[in-house]
Scaffold this motif. Structure first.
Motif, PDB file in Angstrom:
ATOM      1  N   LYS A 170      -9.037  -5.799  -7.620  1.00 58.04           N
ATOM      2  CA  LYS A 170      -8.449  -4.470  -7.523  1.00 58.04           C
ATOM      3  C   LYS A 170      -9.282  -3.485  -8.334  1.00 58.04           C
ATOM      4  O   LYS A 170      -9.689  -3.793  -9.464  1.00 58.04           O
ATOM      5  CB  LYS A 170      -7.008  -4.480  -8.041  1.00 58.04           C
ATOM      6  N   VAL A 171      -9.538  -2.326  -7.753  1.00 57.38           N
ATOM      7  CA  VAL A 171     -10.334  -1.289  -8.414  1.00 57.38           C
ATOM      8  C   VAL A 171      -9.403  -0.236  -9.020  1.00 57.38           C
ATOM      9  O   VAL A 171      -8.511   0.276  -8.334  1.00 57.38           O
ATOM     10  CB  VAL A 171     -11.303  -0.607  -7.425  1.00 57.38           C
ATOM     11  N   HIS A 172      -9.611   0.051 -10.298  1.00 58.67           N
ATOM     12  CA  HIS A 172      -8.885   1.122 -10.966  1.00 58.67           C
ATOM     13  C   HIS A 172      -9.877   2.223 -11.319  1.00 58.67           C
ATOM     14  O   HIS A 172     -10.970   1.924 -11.822  1.00 58.67           O
ATOM     15  CB  HIS A 172      -8.227   0.625 -12.257  1.00 58.67           C
ATOM     16  N   MET A 173      -9.487   3.470 -11.084  1.00 60.11           N
ATOM     17  CA  MET A 173     -10.413   4.579 -11.376  1.00 60.11           C
ATOM     18  C   MET A 173      -9.657   5.852 -11.700  1.00 60.11           C
ATOM     19  O   MET A 173      -8.465   6.002 -11.375  1.00 60.11           O
ATOM     20  CB  MET A 173     -11.329   4.826 -10.186  1.00 60.11           C
ATOM     21  N   TYR A 174     -10.361   6.770 -12.358  1.00 56.71           N
ATOM     22  CA  TYR A 174      -9.857   8.116 -12.612  1.00 56.71           C
ATOM     23  C   TYR A 174     -10.595   9.093 -11.708  1.00 56.71           C
ATOM     24  O   TYR A 174     -11.821   8.999 -11.540  1.00 56.71           O
ATOM     25  CB  TYR A 174     -10.092   8.526 -14.073  1.00 56.71           C
ATOM     26  N   LEU A 175      -9.838  10.031 -11.146  1.00 58.73           N
ATOM     27  CA  LEU A 175     -10.416  11.123 -10.358  1.00 58.73           C
ATOM     28  C   LEU A 175      -9.708  12.419 -10.738  1.00 58.73           C
ATOM     29  O   LEU A 175      -8.521  12.408 -11.096  1.00 58.73           O
ATOM     30  CB  LEU A 175     -10.207  10.887  -8.858  1.00 58.73           C
ATOM     31  N   ALA A 176     -10.432  13.528 -10.643  1.00 60.64           N
ATOM     32  CA  ALA A 176      -9.806  14.826 -10.864  1.00 60.64           C
ATOM     33  C   ALA A 176      -8.693  15.001  -9.830  1.00 60.64           C
ATOM     34  O   ALA A 176      -8.871  14.649  -8.656  1.00 60.64           O
ATOM     35  CB  ALA A 176     -10.835  15.941 -10.735  1.00 60.64           C
ATOM     36  N   PRO A 177      -7.522  15.516 -10.216  1.00 60.72           N
ATOM     37  CA  PRO A 177      -6.383  15.642  -9.285  1.00 60.72           C
ATOM     38  C   PRO A 177      -6.725  16.351  -7.976  1.00 60.72           C
ATOM     39  O   PRO A 177      -6.290  15.933  -6.905  1.00 60.72           O
ATOM     40  CB  PRO A 177      -5.360  16.445 -10.106  1.00 60.72           C
ATOM     41  N   GLU A 178      -7.562  17.407  -8.072  1.00 61.38           N
ATOM     42  CA  GLU A 178      -7.893  18.176  -6.874  1.00 61.38           C
ATOM     43  C   GLU A 178      -8.822  17.433  -5.915  1.00 61.38           C
ATOM     44  O   GLU A 178      -9.004  17.842  -4.759  1.00 61.38           O
ATOM     45  CB  GLU A 178      -8.518  19.518  -7.270  1.00 61.38           C
ATOM     46  N   GLU A 188     -16.853  12.969  -8.812  1.00 69.50           N
ATOM     47  CA  GLU A 188     -17.085  11.957  -9.839  1.00 69.50           C
ATOM     48  C   GLU A 188     -15.888  11.014  -9.919  1.00 69.50           C
ATOM     49  O   GLU A 188     -14.734  11.426  -9.853  1.00 69.50           O
ATOM     50  CB  GLU A 188     -17.258  12.619 -11.212  1.00 69.50           C
ATOM     51  N   SER A 189     -16.162   9.730 -10.079  1.00 68.95           N
ATOM     52  CA  SER A 189     -15.110   8.731 -10.294  1.00 68.95           C
ATOM     53  C   SER A 189     -15.463   7.926 -11.538  1.00 68.95           C
ATOM     54  O   SER A 189     -16.637   7.655 -11.807  1.00 68.95           O
ATOM     55  CB  SER A 189     -14.991   7.799  -9.086  1.00 68.95           C
ATOM     56  N   TYR A 190     -14.437   7.560 -12.298  1.00 68.24           N
ATOM     57  CA  TYR A 190     -14.643   6.824 -13.546  1.00 68.24           C
ATOM     58  C   TYR A 190     -13.861   5.512 -13.472  1.00 68.24           C
ATOM     59  O   TYR A 190     -12.636   5.512 -13.350  1.00 68.24           O
ATOM     60  CB  TYR A 190     -14.152   7.638 -14.745  1.00 68.24           C
ATOM     61  N   LEU A 191     -14.574   4.408 -13.529  1.00 71.76           N
ATOM     62  CA  LEU A 191     -13.918   3.099 -13.454  1.00 71.76           C
ATOM     63  C   LEU A 191     -13.150   2.794 -14.730  1.00 71.76           C
ATOM     64  O   LEU A 191     -13.587   3.104 -15.838  1.00 71.76           O
ATOM     65  CB  LEU A 191     -14.957   2.006 -13.213  1.00 71.76           C
TER      66      LEU A 191
END
Length: 343
Positions: free
Chosen positions: A262-270, A242-245
């Motif tokens: 530019k794309v900014h996103m959150y991803l789980a560290p693993e 899963e990715s969250y913009l």
């Protein structure tokens, strides 16, 4: 209101400012009061007026609001004297024409042909007045409480309800609400607590939130923004990631007011390294067109939404993140604030 025995610093910080003025002939303290002192000021034309000083050891915006409410010209011109006066407290004083003086020499006073203004002096005891911890990135529970309050900025909130929604103790909620109340960002009514000046509150949150730079991966992709965002859908389908913009790429989903590259996103560290490989990106020290923030805790994605088949963080998180971006970040944050948060 926390009062302090009027010491020489409280007396001198006012006296020194007035005696330096060329149009002031005489300044003297005429009496001590329960919460400060009264001073007489004589102008060079013979006109005299009184200053009624309230001296407090630690002043909050709520303290100032109380002083303003009971301000009376019959008691003389009310002024605030404190070892430290924050920017927000100073702004409230100026907006309501109440003078203030701190022990570092910062001051503001307007009246009787006198204008005093001095700012920027470093406080001699800054360690006693640390920035509010509830606004820091590491304060997860406080962050969740604040995010819940911003779900509806017009609502009246019960402590018990907030504690149940956030799954924390009533004591933790009470601590946050007391702090907001002291700083005049919330008020207690007979039915519960409600926000006042949510825009000012969110701005201060973003200011302290941004003091510690977020850990991030700066990356470069040969794909343009449109293609890369489409690939994120396959990242979920093929790899289960899963990715969250957020940032500009998330903000335009709420308020399409700018163009971005530019794309900014959150991803789980693993999942980050696997995602970098799948999307064929590489880490760079400059010229990045992708930024990945590790999803260190779930507060970042509280109230995230699915918009145009993309997962997007909440409007509050968009605001917090965009306020840290150079260029048109503040413009993006303001647009989302007005369209999605302050309704």
């Amino acid at each position: 209101m926390i009062k302090v025995k009027t010491d020489r610093y409280g007396l001198e910080c006012v006296e020194n400012k007035f005696l330096k003025l060329p149009n002031v002939q005489k300044y003297e303290v005429v009496k001590r009061t329960e919460d400060g002192f009264v001073a007489s000021v004589e102008m060079d034309n013979g006109y005299e007026f009184l200053l009624n000083a309230c001296v407090v050891n630690q002043v909050f915006p709520s303290t100032v609001m109380q002083l303003i409410e009971k301000q009376s010209m019959e008691q003389g011109m009310r002024i605030l004297v404190s070892p430290y006066v924050s920017e927000r407290t100073a702004a409230i004083c100026e907006q309501n024409e109440m003078g203030y003086f701190d022990y570092a020499g910062n001051c503001w006073f307007v009246g009787h042909s006198i204008y005093l203004s001095e700012k920027g002096n470093k406080n001699p005891r800054p360690k006693e007045y640390k920035a509010a911890a509830i606004f820091e990135r590491s304060s997860v529970v406080s962050s969740l409480i604040l995010r819940e309050l911003f779900v509806d900025v017009t609502r009246v909130w019960k402590l018990k309800y907030l504690a149940e929604k956030v799954d924390c103790s009533i004591g933790q909620v009470s601590k946050v609400m007391n702090f907001l109340q002291e700083n005049a960002w919330a008020e207690k009514t007979k039915d519960g607590y409600m926000l006042r000046e949510p825009e000012a509150l969110l701005y201060e949150w973003s200011r302290i939130y941004g003091k510690k730079e977020a850990s991030a991966y700066a990356l470069y992709s040969l794909d343009n923004v449109s293609i890369l965002e489409k690939k994120l859908k396959f990242l979920k389908k093929d790899m289960g990631i899963e990715s969250y913009l957020t940032g500009f790429s998330g903000g335009v989903r709420y308020a399409p007011v700018i163009r971005y590259n530019k794309v900014h996103m959150y991803l789980a560290p693993e999942d980050i390294q696997e995602a970098i490989a799948y999307l064929e990106m590489k880490e760079v020290s400059s010229g990045s067109n992708v930024v990945i923030f590790p999803l260190e805790n779930d507060s970042y994605i509280k109230d995230s939404r699915k918009i145009e088949e993309s997962l997007v963080v909440s409007p509050v998180q968009i605001y917090l993140d965009c306020m840290q971006l150079k260029g048109r970040g503040e413009e993006m944050a303001e647009a989302v604030l007005m369209k999605e948060i302050i309704k």
